[in-house]
Design an enzyme around this catalytic site. Structure first.
Site, short mmCIF file in Angstrom:
data_model
loop_
_atom_site.label_atom_id
_atom_site.label_comp_id
_atom_site.label_asym_id
_atom_site.label_seq_id
_atom_site.Cartn_x
_atom_site.Cartn_y
_atom_site.Cartn_z
N ARG A 53 0.84 -1.23 -0.21
CA ARG A 53 -0.14 0.06 -0.21
C ARG A 53 0.84 1.18 -0.03
O ARG A 53 2.21 1.06 0.23
CB ARG A 53 -1.00 0.05 1.03
CG ARG A 53 -0.59 -0.73 2.38
CD ARG A 53 0.55 0.02 3.31
NE ARG A 53 0.28 1.25 3.38
CZ ARG A 53 1.14 2.35 3.61
NH1 ARG A 53 2.49 1.81 3.53
NH2 ARG A 53 1.04 3.57 3.56
N GLY A 54 0.16 2.38 -0.21
CA GLY A 54 0.99 3.43 -0.39
C GLY A 54 1.00 3.94 -1.82
O GLY A 54 1.45 2.82 -2.65
N ALA A 55 0.72 5.12 -2.33
CA ALA A 55 0.54 5.18 -3.84
C ALA A 55 1.54 4.90 -4.59
O ALA A 55 1.47 4.22 -5.67
CB ALA A 55 0.26 6.85 -4.07
N ARG A 90 -7.94 -0.43 -6.55
CA ARG A 90 -8.00 0.50 -5.17
C ARG A 90 -8.29 1.81 -6.10
O ARG A 90 -7.44 2.17 -7.07
CB ARG A 90 -6.87 0.71 -4.50
CG ARG A 90 -6.78 -0.74 -3.50
CD ARG A 90 -5.77 -0.39 -2.47
NE ARG A 90 -6.18 0.55 -1.25
CZ ARG A 90 -5.52 1.25 -0.49
NH1 ARG A 90 -4.31 0.98 -0.38
NH2 ARG A 90 -5.97 1.80 0.50
N GLN A 203 -1.62 2.49 10.03
CA GLN A 203 -0.52 2.52 9.23
C GLN A 203 0.65 3.09 10.14
O GLN A 203 1.90 3.02 9.95
CB GLN A 203 -0.81 3.15 7.74
CG GLN A 203 -1.38 2.10 7.19
CD GLN A 203 -2.95 2.40 6.77
OE1 GLN A 203 -3.69 2.60 7.92
NE2 GLN A 203 -3.49 2.58 5.69
N ASP A 244 -2.23 10.55 -1.91
CA ASP A 244 -2.53 9.45 -2.98
C ASP A 244 -3.01 9.89 -4.23
O ASP A 244 -2.96 9.40 -5.10
CB ASP A 244 -3.58 8.42 -2.35
CG ASP A 244 -3.39 7.82 -1.12
OD1 ASP A 244 -3.18 8.55 0.09
OD2 ASP A 244 -2.89 6.76 -1.31
N ASN A 254 -6.00 12.40 0.69
CA ASN A 254 -4.91 11.35 1.81
C ASN A 254 -5.43 10.90 2.66
O ASN A 254 -6.70 10.86 2.84
CB ASN A 254 -3.68 12.40 2.39
CG ASN A 254 -2.68 11.67 2.83
OD1 ASN A 254 -2.02 10.93 2.16
ND2 ASN A 254 -2.32 11.90 4.01
N LYS A 255 -4.81 9.81 3.48
CA LYS A 255 -5.79 8.93 4.39
C LYS A 255 -6.42 9.67 5.40
O LYS A 255 -6.17 10.79 5.82
CB LYS A 255 -4.77 8.30 5.24
CG LYS A 255 -5.01 7.19 6.24
CD LYS A 255 -5.80 6.19 5.69
CE LYS A 255 -5.34 5.52 4.49
NZ LYS A 255 -6.00 4.67 3.80
C1 LIG Z 1 3.50 7.98 -0.18
S1 LIG Z 1 1.80 7.69 -0.44
C2 LIG Z 1 1.28 7.43 1.34
C3 LIG Z 1 -0.13 7.16 1.23
O1 LIG Z 1 -0.97 6.13 0.98
C4 LIG Z 1 -1.55 6.02 2.12
O2 LIG Z 1 -2.98 5.01 1.86
P1 LIG Z 1 -2.88 3.65 1.95
O3 LIG Z 1 -2.29 3.06 3.16
O4 LIG Z 1 -4.43 3.19 2.13
O5 LIG Z 1 -2.27 3.02 0.77
C5 LIG Z 1 -1.69 7.05 2.91
O6 LIG Z 1 -2.90 7.74 2.48
C6 LIG Z 1 -0.54 7.74 2.75
O7 LIG Z 1 -0.54 8.86 3.18
#
Ligand SMILES: CSC[C@H]1O[C@H](OP(=O)(O)O)[C@H](O)[C@@H]1O
Length: 363
Positions: A53-55, A90, A203, A244, A254-255
């Site tokens: 996960r993470g963009a 996603r 996270q 994201d 973002n989250k």
């Molecule tokens: C560097 S992108 C990180 C960004 O992605 C996370 O979402 P997820 O854990 O659901 O993929 C979160 O929004 C982070 O800030």
């Protein structure tokens, strides 16, 4: 970055040349496990279930997912189906669409027999580019931390609040929001990070604290709702978060919970920066309100994994059986609440003109 003294990226092509290895982030922080992706479906599942996960890492995984699909069938129809399948895993992180567009461009005009090699080449480039992009984000963001440090008493740390995980574990390496933090720490600038736990998947507590701890960066896990209080009491010098998707006018997805932090930062005159690579900019949108917000399974709210005293990892329910729940995974922070965007090309205002000043080719 390093885990137990060994350098890792979050994703890499396996030695057999026909599978891909990832760090399984659903096991962290209690267990460090890698997982092997052998098929398109393995890659799609890894993205959907947040093993990765993470963009930027979602994009990199999708790129390799196309490679795994081509190993089975390199026809136009199979490529189209693979891209459509990965794209729907996603909806919010635009890196997913960006990476799939890159893969399509890399192979669409090639004969079938040349497509697989070209796909693996492009996927590897996407990963290498992400590492360098995040390193550059670090060099630009470092200036913000250095400027704050210059106004502090010797030895007094720069207090940085971050939300969720925008670390090296969210990317291929370095991270976005954490890259400036690692560089400041490695340069000997005292830093301390307030780590939002980031409900419901934690996270922050599970990933950001894990990676900061592994690098020796001082940090404190806090509940999500403590950030405003800390800002009111002068304990936060700057907020740096990831994203994201950023629209061409500077709105930031973002989250979930990021928007509330930005409101608190504005109310307390705390600078609020967003770190992002160009791959996270959606040039097709000029209004963050139309960014698709992922609704994730409500069990993520109603249940929580954890480790027992004997080391067993279990999942427990935290609400009365049958309690209804909602789980929007992201929110949108309007550009007006963002102090600046930290990109690989420099720092700019969260405005159309600001982004255009760094990405003139997109005007
Ligand atoms: C560097 S992108 C990180 C960004 O992605 C996370 O979402 P997820 O854990 O659901 O993929 C979160 O929004 C982070 O800030």
């Amino acid at each position: 970055m390093k885990i137990n003294g060994r350098h890792y990226r979050t994703i890499w092509r396996a030695e057999d040349g026909e599978s891909v290895e990832i760090i399984d982030q659903t096991r962290l922080p209690h267990e460090f496990e890698t997982a092997t992706l052998r098929t398109l479906e393995d890659a799609g599942r890894a993205i959907l279930t947040m093993q990765v996960r993470g963009a930027p890492l979602i994009g990199a995984t999708a790129a390799y997912g196309v490679c795994l699909a081509l190993q089975e069938d390199a026809s136009d129809e199979a490529v189209d189906a693979a891209i459509a399948y990965l794209a729907k895993q996603r909806p919010t992180a635009v890196n997913l669409r960006w990476a799939l567009d890159q893969m399509r461009k890399a192979i669409q005009n090639l004969p079938r027999e040349e497509r697989l090699a070209a796909a693996y080449k492009r996927a590897a480039e996407i990963c290498d580019e992400d590492v360098e992009t995040c390193r550059l984000i670090g060099t630009h963001g470092l200036k913000i931390i250095e400027e704050i440090a210059s106004r502090k008493a010797p030895g007094e740390p720069v207090n940085i609040l971050t939300h969720c995980n925008a670390g090296w574990i969210a990317c291929v390496d370095w991270g976005t929001a954490t890259a400036p933090i690692y560089m400041a720490h490695d340069k000997g600038i005292p830093v301390h990070v307030w780590v939002d736990e980031t409900r419901p998947r934690n996270q922050g507590a599970a990933l950001t604290a894990f990676e900061l701890g592994a690098h020796g960066v001082p940090h404190t896990i806090i509940v999500d709702n403590a950030g405003g209080h800390l800002m009111q009491h002068g304990k936060v010098d700057v907020c740096i978060v990831g994203t994201d998707r950023v629209t061409a006018n500077g709105d930031v997805a973002n989250k979930i919970g990021t928007y509330l932090k930005a409101l608190a930062a504005k109310d307390n005159n705390v600078p609020f920066y967003v770190a992002l690579p160009h791959t996270t900019i959606d040039w097709t949108l000029n209004d963050g309100r139309i960014i698709p917000i992922e609704e994730r399974p409500v069990d993520e709210v109603l249940k929580m994994p954890g480790r027992l005293a004997d080391g067993t990892v279990v999942t427990v329910e935290i609400a009365a059986p049958g309690s209804p729940a909602g789980n929007p995974a992201f929110d949108v922070t309007p550009a007006r609440l963002v102090t600046g965007l930290i990109t690989e090309r420099g720092i700019c205002e969260a405005t159309s003109d600001g982004l255009a000043s760094l990405y003139s080719e997109k005007k």
